[in-house]
Enzyme design. Structure first.
Site, PDB file in Angstrom:
ATOM      1  N   CYS A 209      38.148  78.318  41.017  1.00 36.98           N
ATOM      2  CA  CYS A 209      39.313  77.532  41.424  1.00 36.98           C
ATOM      3  C   CYS A 209      40.253  77.431  40.229  1.00 36.98           C
ATOM      4  O   CYS A 209      39.868  77.740  39.088  1.00 36.98           O
ATOM      5  CB  CYS A 209      38.907  76.135  41.916  1.00 36.98           C
ATOM      6  SG  CYS A 209      38.067  75.133  40.658  1.00 36.98           S
TER       7      CYS A 209
ATOM      8  N   SER B  18      23.383  82.031  38.652  1.00 34.38           N
ATOM      9  CA  SER B  18      23.009  83.129  37.757  1.00 34.38           C
ATOM     10  C   SER B  18      22.168  84.166  38.489  1.00 34.38           C
ATOM     11  O   SER B  18      21.069  83.864  38.954  1.00 34.38           O
ATOM     12  CB  SER B  18      22.221  82.584  36.562  1.00 34.38           C
ATOM     13  OG  SER B  18      22.944  81.556  35.916  1.00 34.38           O
TER      14      SER B  18
ATOM     15  N   VAL C  34      14.392  81.633  61.462  1.00 32.13           N
ATOM     16  CA  VAL C  34      14.331  80.335  62.139  1.00 32.13           C
ATOM     17  C   VAL C  34      14.412  80.558  63.639  1.00 32.13           C
ATOM     18  O   VAL C  34      14.884  81.603  64.107  1.00 32.13           O
ATOM     19  CB  VAL C  34      15.454  79.380  61.695  1.00 32.13           C
ATOM     20  CG1 VAL C  34      15.303  79.000  60.230  1.00 32.13           C
ATOM     21  CG2 VAL C  34      16.833  79.989  61.960  1.00 32.13           C
TER      22      VAL C  34
END
Length: 610
Positions: A5, A49, A281
């Site tokens: 941003c 990371s 799921v």
């Protein structure tokens, strides 16, 4: 994988403002943060990371004399070859991360760097010499990037919620976005639900300099079918390029897992994950809504460690506000909540997953792509006969088998197909929306896209439209937001420019034919999967909303929303309640239309009324 941003210009407490903008997207990168505050620019960064996981991968990253400043969200899979090329040209690298390739590559080639990249990206580069800002987004729009101009400041961010934290941000609801949302189930980019805030389109870059915004397209997903290609050539080419793509997408300094459903796309990806982890799921409403057993069995056959979760109805409904907060904008695709949960499970074990998004758009996988063949015989009749039959069918006040066929068969594909999802008709929109709100034909948005593929067959036109609208507005939006909400990087090896180069050359008959959709791709997958899996009909991600909306508890939740003050602001609530009641009493299956309105109301209360 990260969040970025920033803003141009000088303001009071600039450092604090930038930190607020950056902190609100901590979920995109919980491992570290980074900032650049210089004359005329403030740039923020959150890091997840993945490559060069030590301090070497921290951002911002600079060129040798620090005249270029980079913040970057994404992964560059061919960074090692680009790095070698740039080293030969004399560039000096200080890290082993893929990010640094961008800043040196931009210094060397400028915007011509972009077609050289293989990966997903949304990044910003500030030039301290001429005080220009450069933004770029990847070929298909896998990674997001938004921007706006506020009081002379240019703002940008991976998520809109960063922009909202800018001091004095003028938050205004965009009524035009609601108009397209009611038609498509998502807002069609570059518009957003925030007036003046835009999405940078896929395969575009942007310059902000001297107070002006300029956008340019640097790549286009053009289909150029090679009718001489044989089935064997096609299948072998797909298998080879996809294997290379998966290998590239698995480059990481942390463990990589895989989402797995019962469909061919994720199953094909999973065959390259022997010994690693898969995630699924489902819902406890029978086989139609639960793919867990299928995924578990396949995982066992090919030697994968499988993890799964059964989502309860209450868990699902309770998660809707959180999901819509992370989406930034309402998305009526009910599967995005399920995607939130599978991302949550995966994030407990890995930082990176591969998934099957993009295969349907590139290789012709959606069942609706059969429609040109289904209508072909009927469309041989004279046009005036078909138009007469359509007019009569449309005028009849009741439904009957074949009514839609008669109506759709009288129209060209450009009028018939607005993308993989078409929600409310124009008549329904007029009945639902309050007077004075925009209510336009969705074809006004799709027409310019169709104009770029005149002369191609109807199936290819449909694929091209879906790549430019549905893929970026729905599929990739939910994939990014739901994975990043759980600090998980999601990679999509089908959406690779080298894979597209093969897909774009496939003859129509090897994409969609009477035998199946994704014909050639399924044949390639069959070399790695059981035939039943490779040939399984396209299902999507089934969510039992139609069942829940016929249960008293959830009916009451939605009815309260439909009769709320927020609903009255935008809709004729009596029409909303009638839509809900007809579904509840089993007269019509309105579940998707109901869900579209309900999700919007939940989102609006979060961002504008709450």
């Amino acid at each position: 994988m990260c969040g970025v941003c920033g803003f141009t210009g000088e303001i009071v407490d600039r450092d604090a403002a930038l930190r607020r903008m950056t902190d609100v997207i901590t979920h995109r990168g919980p491992d570290s943060s980074g900032f650049h505050l210089g004359p005329g620019i403030a740039m923020g960064f959150r890091r997840l990371s993945i490559i060069d996981v030590g301090e070497g991968g921290d951002q911002p990253i600079y060129n040798e004399d620090k005249t270029l400043v980079l913040t970057f969200n994404g992964e560059i899979y061919n960074y090692q070859s680009l790095r070698a090329e740039l080293l030969k040209k004399g560039h000096v690298f200080t890290t082993k991360t893929d990010s640094e390739v961008l800043v040196h590559g931009f210094e060397e080639w400028g915007p011509d760097l972009l077609p050289r990249l293989r990966g997903m990206f949304g990044f910003a580069i500030w030039n301290t010499k001429d005080e220009s800002l450069f933004l770029a987004r990847d070929y298909f729009g896998i990674k997001p990037l938004h921007y706006c101009v506020q009081d002379g400041h240019f703002l940008y961010g991976s998520e809109i919620k960063s922009l909202l934290e800018f001091p004095g941000f003028h938050k205004e609801f965009n009524e035009r976005a609601l108009d397209s949302y009611i038609s498509f189930e998502y807002v069609v980019p570059p518009e957003t639900f925030f007036k003046g805030v835009y999405a940078l389109l896929p395969s575009h870059y942007l310059w902000y300099r001297n107070g002006k915004v300029e956008t340019h397209r640097y790549w286009e997903p053009k289909f150029q079918p090679d009718e001489s290609m044989t089935e064997e050539e096609a299948v072998s080419a797909i298998e080879k390029v996809f294997e290379e793509s998966v290998a590239a997408h698995k480059i990481s300094d942390v463990e990589v897992g895989c989402f797995l459903s019962s469909g061919v796309d994720s199953s094909y990806v999973s065959t390259y994950f022997k010994g690693q982890k898969t995630f699924t799921v489902g819902f406890d409403y029978g086989d139609r809504y639960n793919e867990i057993d299928f995924a578990k069995n396949l995982s066992e056959k090919i030697g994968l460690e499988h993890h799964y979760k059964v989502i309860s109805a209450d868990e699902y409904w309770d998660a809707v506000p959180k999901v819509q907060y992370h989406m930034d904008q309402p998305l009526a695709d009910a599967s995005c909540v399920a995607l939130y949960f599978v991302s949550k499970i995966a994030s407990e074990y890995v930082k990176v997953v591969l998934s099957g998004e993009g295969a349907d758009e590139l290789f012709g996988g959606y069942n609706i792509y059969h429609e040109p063949d289904d209508l072909a015989g009927y469309q041989r009749l004279p046009l005036f006969l078909r138009r007469t039959a359509a007019a009569v069918a449309k005028a009849l006040p009741f439904s009957f088998r074949g009514k839609s066929f008669l109506i759709r068969g009288a129209l060209p594909i450009e009028e018939n197909f607005i993308g993989n999802c078409s929600m409310f008709t124009m008549d329904e929109k007029r009945r639902l929306l309050r007077d004075g709100l925009p209510c336009t034909r969705p074809q006004t948005l799709t027409k310019p896209i169709y104009e770029r593929v005149q002369g191609l067959d109807d199936v290819t036109k449909m694929q091209y439209l879906d790549i430019n609208v549905w893929l970026v507005g729905d599929i990739l939006l939910k994939a990014d937001r739901m994975s990043m909400a759980n600090s998980l990087e999601l990679r999509v090896p089908f959406l690779d420019k080298e894979v597209f180069a093969v897909a774009s050359r496939l003859p129509r008959r090897l994409r969609v034919n009477k035998e199946n959709t994704k014909y050639a791709m399924r044949k390639a997958a069959m070399r790695h999967l059981p035939q039943a899996t490779a040939q399984k009909k396209k299902l999507g991600f089934p969510v039992p909303t139609r069942v829940w909306l016929r249960e008293e508890k959830y009916y009451r939740i939605v009815r309260e929303a439909f009769e709320s003050e927020t609903a009255r602001k935008f809709f004729n609530t009596s029409a909303l309640v009638a839509l809900l009641d007809d579904h509840y009493h089993g007269k019509h299956d309105n579940n998707r239309k109901i869900w579209t309105i309900y999700v919007f109301l939940v989102w609006y209360n979060l961002y504008f009324a709450g």
